[in-house]
Scaffold this active site. Structure first.
Site, mmCIF file in Angstrom:
data_model
loop_
_atom_site.group_PDB
_atom_site.id
_atom_site.type_symbol
_atom_site.label_atom_id
_atom_site.label_comp_id
_atom_site.label_asym_id
_atom_site.label_seq_id
_atom_site.Cartn_x
_atom_site.Cartn_y
_atom_site.Cartn_z
ATOM 1 N N GLU A 182 37.685 50.245 38.652
ATOM 2 C CA GLU A 182 37.119 51.564 38.962
ATOM 3 C C GLU A 182 37.820 52.204 40.152
ATOM 4 O O GLU A 182 37.892 51.608 41.225
ATOM 5 C CB GLU A 182 35.617 51.444 39.248
ATOM 6 C CG GLU A 182 34.960 52.790 39.462
ATOM 7 C CD GLU A 182 33.446 52.711 39.545
ATOM 8 O OE1 GLU A 182 32.845 53.617 40.131
ATOM 9 O OE2 GLU A 182 32.871 51.741 39.002
ATOM 10 N N LYS B 211 23.928 49.801 41.734
ATOM 11 C CA LYS B 211 25.210 49.736 41.015
ATOM 12 C C LYS B 211 26.353 49.900 42.005
ATOM 13 O O LYS B 211 27.383 49.214 41.922
ATOM 14 C CB LYS B 211 25.258 50.812 39.934
ATOM 15 C CG LYS B 211 26.475 50.717 39.020
ATOM 16 C CD LYS B 211 27.680 51.482 39.536
ATOM 17 C CE LYS B 211 28.874 51.349 38.604
ATOM 18 N NZ LYS B 211 30.091 51.993 39.136
ATOM 19 N N ASP C 283 30.362 33.459 38.675
ATOM 20 C CA ASP C 283 29.644 34.028 37.533
ATOM 21 C C ASP C 283 28.937 35.312 37.961
ATOM 22 O O ASP C 283 27.820 35.276 38.483
ATOM 23 C CB ASP C 283 28.633 32.997 37.009
ATOM 24 C CG ASP C 283 27.947 33.436 35.727
ATOM 25 O OD1 ASP C 283 28.035 34.629 35.365
ATOM 26 O OD2 ASP C 283 27.314 32.593 35.071
ATOM 27 N N HIS D 226 36.417 61.037 44.433
ATOM 28 C CA HIS D 226 36.798 60.516 43.122
ATOM 29 C C HIS D 226 37.897 61.329 42.447
ATOM 30 O O HIS D 226 38.652 60.803 41.637
ATOM 31 C CB HIS D 226 35.575 60.507 42.189
ATOM 32 C CG HIS D 226 34.711 59.304 42.348
ATOM 33 N ND1 HIS D 226 34.999 58.097 41.754
ATOM 34 C CD2 HIS D 226 33.558 59.119 43.042
ATOM 35 C CE1 HIS D 226 34.057 57.228 42.066
ATOM 36 N NE2 HIS D 226 33.185 57.820 42.848
#
Length: 419
Positions: free
Chosen positions: A81, A260, A276, A375
């Site tokens: 990302e 998130k 993991d 972004h």
């Protein structure tokens, strides 16, 4: 001792970055060669999973100069990302200037459970199990004697009545391993005895990923002068960041996105170190709902007296440095080398700090310029590459894309043809 400079690191080529690391003894020549190679061999990958066809590569990046508990670290991050690594690096720089991150390891135990059903008298069964607690702990250790030699082993056993079930829990010190197989073996070993003592039947015996006995807290503060040169504007940003933190505590729609953003950093380091990430996310999201409402995992408060914005995050982080596939992937070994081969507890602290850094950068952007400002340039770069731009065309194409009203792949392809 000369202070290592990271100025201009983001402007270097991948080759120049590797040279910077090796010349400053942060990366061995052997590790450098691994990063220059294809990494995980297909033959090894074929032993790690079923029906293997190939391997999937992701960007292996570095967020430099994180100061955690007074020590400097270079954090490897595996993420696709845009802006994640840049945001983490930006936050780390401001937080280091304000004193760095502090971490606390509350505990480092894994939990297993045996769910019993058809227990006629739960009170009598519970007492029978309690009377045999010492023997049951010893039996669990006999199932995995090697962990005792390393200072680990079973630590406690308790039970709870939930609906039709009598659930027996076992906490285990798994040392440097995540310990899933170890705990599962112990729980299955206990089943016959627990069935006999309870008069019931076992539904399942398995590790829990809700690792409430592996909690890690990271804290950080940022002096308001680093939010803005304008004192009043800096205070406004701090107040808005505090309010944004409060919003994630009361609104689950915001909390999900808030968390998130935290996992943009957490997952990147968990993945880089061969851990993991699915187990880590499952446990953390359960922890975010521990009081029956899903909430943000971090909080930020504006301290008027110290003129700082202060952040805190607590996560269940049963992180490993041994076992699983950690020793099979050579790039994962490079990640551990870059970190100085930390212990499982030390690594868990670094992951919590990175999650908090990622959260700080996101909240600062959201409450000031907006999330899109940071972004757009990276999105334009991704579009340029998707359109087929070569390395020497990317900068020019990105510059033109940012001037366009509609920045999309079709526009990028048209501009590239003109170039």
């Amino acid at each position: 001792m000369t202070k290592l400079s990271w100025t201009g690191f983001s402007k270097k080529t991948p080759h120049e970055r590797l040279e910077h690391l090796t010349s400053n003894a942060l990366l061995s020549h052997e590790d450098k060669e691994i990063l220059n190679s294809k990494g995980l061999e297909l033959a090894t990958a074929n032993q790690m999973a079923e029906n293997v066809l190939s391997t999937l590569s992701l960007p292996f990046a570095l967020a430099p100069d994180f100061q955690v508990n007074g020590k400097d670290y270079q954090l490897p991050m595996v993420t696709e990302e845009p802006s994640v690594v840049a945001a983490a690096s930006y936050a780390a720089k401001l937080i280091k200037r304000s004193g760095g991150f502090k971490t606390e390891i509350h505990n480092r135990l894994m939990i297993g459970q045996v769910a019993l059903f058809d227990v006629a008298d739960k009170a009598t069964a519970s007492q029978a199990i309690l009377n045999q607690k010492a023997d049951l702990l010893d039996l669990a250790n006999q199932a995995h004697p090697s962990i005792l030699k390393r200072g680990g082993g079973s630590r406690d056993l308790w039970f709870e009545e939930k609906s039709d079930f009598l659930i027996v829990y076992l906490s285990v010190d798994t040392q440097e391993a995540m310990g899933a197989n170890m705990v599962n073996t112990m729980m299955e070993t206990l089943v016959p005895n627990l069935e006999e003592l309870s008069g019931g039947q076992s539904l399942m015996a398995i590790l829990s990923n809700y690792a409430t006995e592996s909690l890690v807290t990271a804290t950080a503060a940022v002096d308001l002068r680093y939010l803005s040169r304008n004192k009043e504007e800096a205070q406004l940003f701090a107040k808005k960041m505090e309010m944004a933190s409060q919003l994630a505590q009361v609104d689950p729609y915001r909390a999900a996105t808030h968390n998130k953003g935290i996992f943009n950093g957490v997952d990147a380091l968990v993945l880089a170190t061969g851990n993991d990430w699915r187990a880590i996310e499952a446990g953390a999201h359960a922890y975010a709902s521990r009081d029956d409402q899903y909430r943000g995992l971090s909080t930020w408060t504006y301290d008027k007296e110290s003129q700082q914005i202060k952040g805190e995050i607590t996560l269940p982080l049963p992180i490993a440095t041994k076992g699983g596939s950690i020793g099979l992937n050579p790039t994962v070994q490079v990640a551990h080398d870059l970190l100085g081969n930390p212990s499982a507890k030390e690594l868990a602290g670094l992951i919590a700090a990175l999650g908090l850094a990622q959260n700080f950068a996101a909240l600062k952007a959201l409450t000031s310029t907006g999330i899109q400002a940071g972004h757009m340039k990276l999105q334009a770069k991704s579009l340029a590459l998707l359109a087929g731009a070569k390395e020497d065309q990317v900068a020019s194409l990105v510059s033109q894309l940012l001037k366009e009203k509609h920045m999309n792949l079709e526009t990028a392809e048209k501009l590239l043809k003109k170039l």
